[in-house]
Design an enzyme around this catalytic site. Sequence first.
Site, mmCIF file in Angstrom:
data_model
loop_
_atom_site.group_PDB
_atom_site.id
_atom_site.type_symbol
_atom_site.label_atom_id
_atom_site.label_comp_id
_atom_site.label_asym_id
_atom_site.label_seq_id
_atom_site.Cartn_x
_atom_site.Cartn_y
_atom_site.Cartn_z
ATOM 1 N N GLU A 1 0.840 -1.198 0.000
ATOM 2 C CA GLU A 1 0.000 0.000 0.000
ATOM 3 C C GLU A 1 0.878 1.253 0.000
ATOM 4 O O GLU A 1 2.005 1.244 0.485
ATOM 5 C CB GLU A 1 -0.927 -0.026 1.223
ATOM 6 C CG GLU A 1 -1.929 -1.153 1.090
ATOM 7 C CD GLU A 1 -2.970 -1.191 2.200
ATOM 8 O OE1 GLU A 1 -4.113 -1.547 1.895
ATOM 9 O OE2 GLU A 1 -2.658 -0.881 3.359
ATOM 10 N N CYS B 1 3.598 8.454 1.466
ATOM 11 C CA CYS B 1 4.111 7.442 2.385
ATOM 12 C C CYS B 1 4.383 6.174 1.570
ATOM 13 O O CYS B 1 3.475 5.578 0.998
ATOM 14 C CB CYS B 1 3.067 7.207 3.474
ATOM 15 S SG CYS B 1 3.579 5.994 4.667
ATOM 16 N N CYS C 1 6.114 -7.174 7.113
ATOM 17 C CA CYS C 1 7.171 -6.684 8.003
ATOM 18 C C CYS C 1 7.534 -7.798 8.974
ATOM 19 O O CYS C 1 6.660 -8.524 9.439
ATOM 20 C CB CYS C 1 6.688 -5.452 8.776
ATOM 21 S SG CYS C 1 8.000 -4.720 9.777
ATOM 22 N N CYS D 1 5.402 -5.513 15.521
ATOM 23 C CA CYS D 1 4.996 -4.645 16.635
ATOM 24 C C CYS D 1 3.492 -4.895 16.846
ATOM 25 O O CYS D 1 2.711 -4.747 15.891
ATOM 26 C CB CYS D 1 5.251 -3.182 16.288
ATOM 27 S SG CYS D 1 6.978 -2.868 15.833
ATOM 28 N N CYS E 1 0.568 -2.651 15.572
ATOM 29 C CA CYS E 1 0.606 -2.225 14.166
ATOM 30 C C CYS E 1 -0.007 -3.308 13.287
ATOM 31 O O CYS E 1 0.409 -4.468 13.356
ATOM 32 C CB CYS E 1 2.057 -1.964 13.772
ATOM 33 S SG CYS E 1 2.304 -1.747 12.005
ATOM 34 N N CYS F 1 -1.498 5.775 10.212
ATOM 35 C CA CYS F 1 -0.280 5.145 10.722
ATOM 36 C C CYS F 1 -0.554 3.786 11.348
ATOM 37 O O CYS F 1 -1.444 3.645 12.181
ATOM 38 C CB CYS F 1 0.261 6.090 11.777
ATOM 39 S SG CYS F 1 1.994 6.010 11.874
HETATM 40 S S1 SF4 Z 1 5.444 -0.416 13.326
HETATM 41 FE FE1 SF4 Z 1 4.612 -1.935 11.892
HETATM 42 S S2 SF4 Z 1 5.671 -1.561 9.929
HETATM 43 FE FE2 SF4 Z 1 6.837 -0.486 11.558
HETATM 44 S S3 SF4 Z 1 8.408 -1.962 12.193
HETATM 45 FE FE3 SF4 Z 1 6.662 -2.313 13.583
HETATM 46 S S4 SF4 Z 1 5.441 -3.923 12.578
HETATM 47 FE FE4 SF4 Z 1 6.862 -3.133 11.032
#
Ligand code: SF4
Length: 341
Positions: free
Chosen positions: A93, A106, A113, A117, A120, A336
């Site tokens: 995206e 962005c 990823c 996290c 996220c 975000c």
């Molecule tokens: S915030 Fe999301 S995109 Fe950024 S490093 Fe952590 S898991 Fe990956």
Amino acid sequence: MNSTLCLTGLMRGELLDILNHWGEKPFRTKQIWSWTHCKLVGAIDDMTDLSKDFRQRLKESFYFCRPKIKLRQVSQDKTIKWLLELEDGLCVEMVYIPEDDRGTLCVSCQVGCSLSCPFCHTGTHRLERNLRVAEMVDQVILARFELMAEGLRVTNVVLMGMGEPLYNYDAVVKAVRIIMDPNGLAIGSRKITLSTAGVVPRLADVGRDLGVNLAISLHGVHNEVRDRLVPLNRKHDLTALKQAMLTYPLKGGRRITWEYVLLEGINDSDEDARGLVRYLKGVPSKVNLIPFNPWPGTTFVPSSMERIKSFQEIVGGSGLVTVIRDRRGGDIAAACGQLVG
Ligand code: SF4
């Protein structure tokens, strides 16, 4: 596809070397670069001031790998999100945030990823692969091309989409250098921000190799909290991160941006705010407070706006520039931490 190299993944100097080797004059590079990075064409046959024979020769060695737009969504606040399909069918995206005096794109740097996290949504999409240089440059070219007709400009780029840029370092460095090229897309280092979860051993390289703005996802000022919110902290903890920032080669007048998402009952107390002020002491800093953008299945709860404002008062009251980030694009999951591809 018979051709070999994706044209937009080359630096201007590399293209020049190849064409020199073919015995072509340097102005050919200028012509081609102007078609690809200024007039934003997506096919060699569109380069109409090149002879048919020369275009044929180009087609034998180069091709365009511009991602296809699978979906475009526009938020109530005019934020635009595109779902892009790459050559191998995987998707990423890309988000455009228009503001009065600028337009920020962005850009994603990985499909998925690996850092997971937990707050996220991108982190729930396992890492499938790194993006190639051209796939990052093409996001800027594609967005500029798409937005041109609407009179919208891409003036700023943030590497804050899907993925951890410092885990795709060499490709990111090359892509950023191409994006900065003053004869092409010409987005200067002050208008580019690389956002990282804090891959400490690579941080000084960013300052040295690129000199772009650096944003760090902090989200916690105690190791127990940050270990949970940014699992990379178990490898590179707060002490190592602070040490790297104290010696970071910051360009004159710039600051490190610290991203801090506020989660109810986890990292949003007055004591956390005071801890944040203590942690940033000695580092030229700007703090972005991010209201959490919930996504389906998350157990985290956003802090109330009242709590966020109290937090801001403490941090801002210490003299640190502290901004509460707008919830841009929340209604189309473009905000975000909401990108999943
Ligand atoms: S915030 Fe999301 S995109 Fe950024 S490093 Fe952590 S898991 Fe990956």
